[in-house]
Motif scaffolding. Structure first.
Motif, mmCIF file in Angstrom:
data_model
loop_
_atom_site.group_PDB
_atom_site.id
_atom_site.type_symbol
_atom_site.label_atom_id
_atom_site.label_comp_id
_atom_site.label_asym_id
_atom_site.label_seq_id
_atom_site.Cartn_x
_atom_site.Cartn_y
_atom_site.Cartn_z
ATOM 1 N N ARG B 8 14.144 20.738 -19.660
ATOM 2 C CA ARG B 8 15.477 20.110 -20.363
ATOM 3 C C ARG B 8 16.253 22.158 -19.782
ATOM 4 O O ARG B 8 15.585 22.585 -20.060
ATOM 5 C CB ARG B 8 15.385 20.481 -20.959
ATOM 6 C CG ARG B 8 14.848 18.864 -21.761
ATOM 7 C CD ARG B 8 14.559 18.094 -22.650
ATOM 8 N NE ARG B 8 15.434 19.082 -24.807
ATOM 9 C CZ ARG B 8 15.252 18.866 -25.228
ATOM 10 N NH1 ARG B 8 13.689 18.668 -25.702
ATOM 11 N NH2 ARG B 8 16.111 18.842 -26.576
ATOM 12 N N LYS B 9 17.369 21.903 -19.723
ATOM 13 C CA LYS B 9 18.247 22.818 -19.874
ATOM 14 C C LYS B 9 17.996 23.473 -21.745
ATOM 15 O O LYS B 9 18.525 23.380 -22.345
ATOM 16 C CB LYS B 9 19.667 22.490 -19.821
ATOM 17 C CG LYS B 9 20.019 21.942 -18.288
ATOM 18 C CD LYS B 9 21.405 21.405 -18.158
ATOM 19 C CE LYS B 9 22.383 22.562 -18.134
ATOM 20 N NZ LYS B 9 23.508 22.478 -17.696
ATOM 21 N N ILE B 10 17.972 25.061 -21.159
ATOM 22 C CA ILE B 10 18.164 25.502 -22.506
ATOM 23 C C ILE B 10 19.133 25.907 -23.602
ATOM 24 O O ILE B 10 19.121 25.863 -25.089
ATOM 25 C CB ILE B 10 17.520 27.220 -22.218
ATOM 26 C CG1 ILE B 10 16.235 27.310 -21.737
ATOM 27 C CG2 ILE B 10 17.315 28.072 -23.278
ATOM 28 C CD1 ILE B 10 15.549 28.088 -21.205
ATOM 29 N N LEU B 11 20.258 26.086 -22.968
ATOM 30 C CA LEU B 11 21.548 25.684 -23.643
ATOM 31 C C LEU B 11 22.326 24.417 -23.210
ATOM 32 O O LEU B 11 23.358 24.444 -23.626
ATOM 33 C CB LEU B 11 23.146 26.761 -22.774
ATOM 34 C CG LEU B 11 22.034 28.393 -23.246
ATOM 35 C CD1 LEU B 11 22.963 28.940 -22.322
ATOM 36 C CD2 LEU B 11 21.748 28.654 -24.191
ATOM 37 N N GLU B 12 21.259 23.494 -22.958
ATOM 38 C CA GLU B 12 21.505 21.670 -23.500
ATOM 39 C C GLU B 12 22.747 21.779 -24.134
ATOM 40 O O GLU B 12 23.174 21.020 -24.722
ATOM 41 C CB GLU B 12 20.686 20.858 -23.814
ATOM 42 C CG GLU B 12 20.023 21.390 -24.721
ATOM 43 C CD GLU B 12 18.374 20.119 -24.210
ATOM 44 O OE1 GLU B 12 18.354 19.936 -22.965
ATOM 45 O OE2 GLU B 12 18.408 19.877 -25.542
ATOM 46 N N LYS B 13 22.511 22.573 -25.780
ATOM 47 C CA LYS B 13 22.958 22.132 -26.881
ATOM 48 C C LYS B 13 24.174 22.385 -27.528
ATOM 49 O O LYS B 13 25.531 21.517 -27.386
ATOM 50 C CB LYS B 13 21.887 22.350 -28.004
ATOM 51 C CG LYS B 13 22.668 22.260 -29.859
ATOM 52 C CD LYS B 13 21.171 21.979 -30.745
ATOM 53 C CE LYS B 13 21.649 23.881 -31.456
ATOM 54 N NZ LYS B 13 20.795 24.342 -32.564
#
Lengths: 120, 219
Positions: B8-13
């Motif tokens: 998952r992308k760390i900055l997905e939020k």
């Protein structure tokens, strides 16, 4: 120093994958960080250490794999690697390229120690 | 050892909220620009000149990001445009969530153009999508001609480069053509404008570029 907010993002995602009572068994978090993602590894490790201190995640390490910056040329189809993050194709010089790797910031996997059999 | 695959992308939020912002802009037909630069390159001065020239042609609002104070929002509000200040209190960049909150104070149905002035910093803002249509990077001649090579991410992610303070070139070692060449080697698709907020040079060209892309309101 956005590494602090990146470290917080890592902790948030880990907590979604590992149940609360197993957080202390997390040994390592495998990250894929692009070569030109703008992350300073030392700062990220420092920030992660600070926000996980005195929490169940204390002692977990970040295993960082650096992903090289690669562009794929839409003219000649070849892929070129460029350490400085320049998007020109190194074969034909075209600027008509797609960045295919090297800017990512990803959590690949989490390593959790198996619970010892006597501790149920 | 048990290995849990995440991928998952760390900055997905941040990216999720940015998509939400982008949807809101598109629903209201708003063209949004995210202006980034090092501190003191002239983002706010360019913005002031831009607002003056667009007066009566384009309805716009401004979101100002600063580490401390609402000085910039007050500077901009003098021109009679809605301006919302985000104070990050030490944070080195704007995030999509902060912009989303600021949007609650802007009537999106009345504007065609939203300008987000990011915190002065050539590093961190490159990583945070705010939902904008384009990033505009301002590089001033007093910073020297090597900045694109030193901070490539910002120049790679931008669509527009404004080279500001060109009136000072006679007093500087920095070379305009070298600055241009360095920026275009990182990102050849950059639209480049050369401006001075003191003489007004180049501001009209930049404003025309902006007007061409600005959403049309059918009201």
């Amino acid at each position: 120093m956005h590494e602090l907010s990146v470290a917080q993002g890592i902790v948030d995602i880990v907590k979604q994958h590992v149940p609360e009572h197993e957080l202390q068994s997390v040994r390592a978090i495998r990250l894929k960080i692009g070569a030109v993602a703008g992350i300073v590894q030392d700062s990220l490790e420092f920030s992660f250490g600070v926000i996980t201190a005195e929490s169940p995640l204390a002692g977990a390490v970040l295993a960082i794999e650096t992903v090289p910056f690669v562009v794929k040329c839409r003219q000649c189809g070849r892929e070129s690697l460029n350490e400085q993050g320049i998007i020109l194709c190194s074969y034909c010089g075209s600027s008509d390229t797609n960045v295919i790797a090297g800017t990512e910031m990803q959590i690949a996997a989490i390593e959790v120690e198996d619970p010892s059999p006597e501790a149920s | 050892m048990n290995v849990i695959t995440v991928e998952r992308k760390i900055l997905e939020k941040n990216d999720e909220i940015a998509s939400k912002n982008r949807r809101a802009f598109s629903e209201h037909g708003i063209f949004t620009v995210n202006i980034v630069s090092s501190p003191g390159a002239g983002k706010t001065s360019i913005l002031e000149q831009t607002i003056e020239r667009l007066k009566g042609r384009v309805s716009l609002a401004v979101i100002e990001g600063d580490v401390q104070t609402d000085l910039d929002a007050r500077r901009v509000a003098k021109y009679g445009v809605p301006a919302v200040q985000i104070v990050t209190r030490g944070g080195c960049h704007l995030e999509a969530g902060l912009v989303h909150e600021a949007l609650q104070n802007i009537d999106l149905s009345t504007i065609q153009l939203l300008v987000i002035e990011n915190v002065g910093n050539l590093v961190c803002p490159a990583n945070y999508d705010l939902g904008e249509a384009v990033k505009v990077v301002v590089a001033s001649t007093t910073e020297g001609d090597d900045k694109p090579l030193k901070y490539p991410a910002m120049f790679r992610n931008a669509s527009v480069l404004i080279i500001n303070k060109i009136d000072l070139l006679p007093y500087l070692k920095a070379d305009l053509s070298t600055l241009r060449k360095n920026a275009l080697s990182i990102n050849p698709s950059l639209a480049v404008f050369e401006t001075s907020c003191t003489t007004g040079a180049g501001i009209d060209e930049w404003c025309e570029w902006l007007v061409e892309r600005t959403g049309r309101k059918d009201t």
